[in-house]
Design a protein around this motif. Structure first.
Motif, PDB file in Angstrom:
ATOM      1  N   ILE A 136     -12.630  -4.999  39.767  1.00 26.09           N
ATOM      2  CA  ILE A 136     -13.321  -6.141  39.166  1.00 26.09           C
ATOM      3  C   ILE A 136     -14.340  -5.661  38.136  1.00 26.09           C
ATOM      4  CG2 ILE A 136     -14.955  -8.032  39.628  1.00 26.09           C
ATOM      5  CD1 ILE A 136     -12.052  -8.625  40.421  1.00 26.09           C
ATOM      6  N   LEU A 137     -15.069  -4.621  38.472  1.00 25.62           N
ATOM      7  CA  LEU A 137     -16.053  -4.081  37.538  1.00 25.62           C
ATOM      8  C   LEU A 137     -15.369  -3.635  36.247  1.00 25.62           C
ATOM      9  CD1 LEU A 137     -19.032  -3.415  37.105  1.00 25.62           C
ATOM     10  CD2 LEU A 137     -18.569  -1.159  38.092  1.00 25.62           C
ATOM     11  N   ARG A 138     -14.241  -2.988  36.368  1.00 25.20           N
ATOM     12  CA  ARG A 138     -13.505  -2.511  35.187  1.00 25.20           C
ATOM     13  C   ARG A 138     -13.040  -3.691  34.332  1.00 25.20           C
ATOM     14  NH1 ARG A 138     -10.198   0.772  37.459  1.00 25.20           N
ATOM     15  NH2 ARG A 138      -8.564  -0.753  37.834  1.00 25.20           N
ATOM     16  N   THR A 139     -12.556  -4.768  34.948  1.00 26.12           N
ATOM     17  CA  THR A 139     -12.090  -5.911  34.161  1.00 26.12           C
ATOM     18  C   THR A 139     -13.242  -6.621  33.459  1.00 26.12           C
ATOM     19  OG1 THR A 139     -12.177  -7.479  36.009  1.00 26.12           O
ATOM     20  CG2 THR A 139     -10.098  -6.309  35.659  1.00 26.12           C
ATOM     21  N   ARG A 140     -14.424  -6.568  34.052  1.00 24.34           N
ATOM     22  CA  ARG A 140     -15.586  -7.243  33.442  1.00 24.34           C
ATOM     23  C   ARG A 140     -16.258  -6.390  32.369  1.00 24.34           C
ATOM     24  NH1 ARG A 140     -18.104 -11.684  36.665  1.00 24.34           N
ATOM     25  NH2 ARG A 140     -16.421 -12.280  38.033  1.00 24.34           N
ATOM     26  N   ARG A 175     -14.303   2.249  33.253  1.00 25.32           N
ATOM     27  CA  ARG A 175     -13.962   2.696  34.601  1.00 25.32           C
ATOM     28  C   ARG A 175     -15.165   3.431  35.183  1.00 25.32           C
ATOM     29  NH1 ARG A 175     -10.334   2.711  38.302  1.00 25.32           N
ATOM     30  NH2 ARG A 175     -10.022   4.512  39.631  1.00 25.32           N
ATOM     31  N   PRO A 176     -15.744   2.878  36.263  1.00 26.80           N
ATOM     32  CA  PRO A 176     -16.874   3.555  36.907  1.00 26.80           C
ATOM     33  C   PRO A 176     -16.435   4.869  37.526  1.00 26.80           C
ATOM     34  CG  PRO A 176     -16.520   1.352  37.830  1.00 26.80           C
ATOM     35  CD  PRO A 176     -15.392   1.654  36.896  1.00 26.80           C
TER      36      PRO A 176
END
Length: 142
Positions: free
Chosen positions: A131-135, A139-140
């Motif tokens: 989800i973080l990557r899509t927002r 890439r964390p």
């Protein structure tokens, strides 16, 4: 109906001490502290990618019927390195509540009891990273 995590509240008999412990564990001081008669009664931290709130409130303000022993729901905070997070918490005085447990590919949990009697869940959660990557498009670290 539920739009997102707003505030996770933990209780402590000594908010100043609990705030100090979390400051040490999180590497940051609370951004907001409310005092009553010169003593901290509430401290609030902003955490993570979405700046979720972690509040520590004086136990005397806990809702009626709230126990003073660990129990109830466990809120899990995503961490990139679960073993290191658990080790840091335990070395800071927390006690393991649930050992590191594989829940399936990309989902590993553990929990500790902080020195103030609260259960703190930590988790490596692949969905969180997705989800973080899509927002953010970034890439964390994993």
């Amino acid at each position: 109906m539920l739009r997102g995590l707003s505030t996770v509240t933990l209780f402590a008999d000594d908010v100043a001490a609990a705030s100090g412990w979390y400051t040490e564990m999180l590497g940051m001081a609370p951004y907001f502290v409310r005092e009553i008669a010169g003593t901290p009664a509430y401290a609030e931290f902003r955490l993570g990618d979405h700046q979720h709130e972690l509040g520590i409130i004086d136990r005397r303000f806990a809702p009626a019927g709230t126990g003073d022993t660990p129990g109830g729901a466990v809120v899990y905070w995503h961490v990139d390195d679960l073993p290191a997070a658990v080790e840091r918490l335990v070395s800071g005085g927390a006690v393991v509540h649930e050992q590191i447990t594989e829940r399936g590919p990309g989902f590993v949990t553990a929990s500790v009891i902080d020195p103030y009697g609260n259960i703190l869940g930590v988790m490596y959660n692949q969905h969180y990273l997705d989800i973080l990557r899509t927002r953010t498009g970034v890439r964390p670290s994993a």
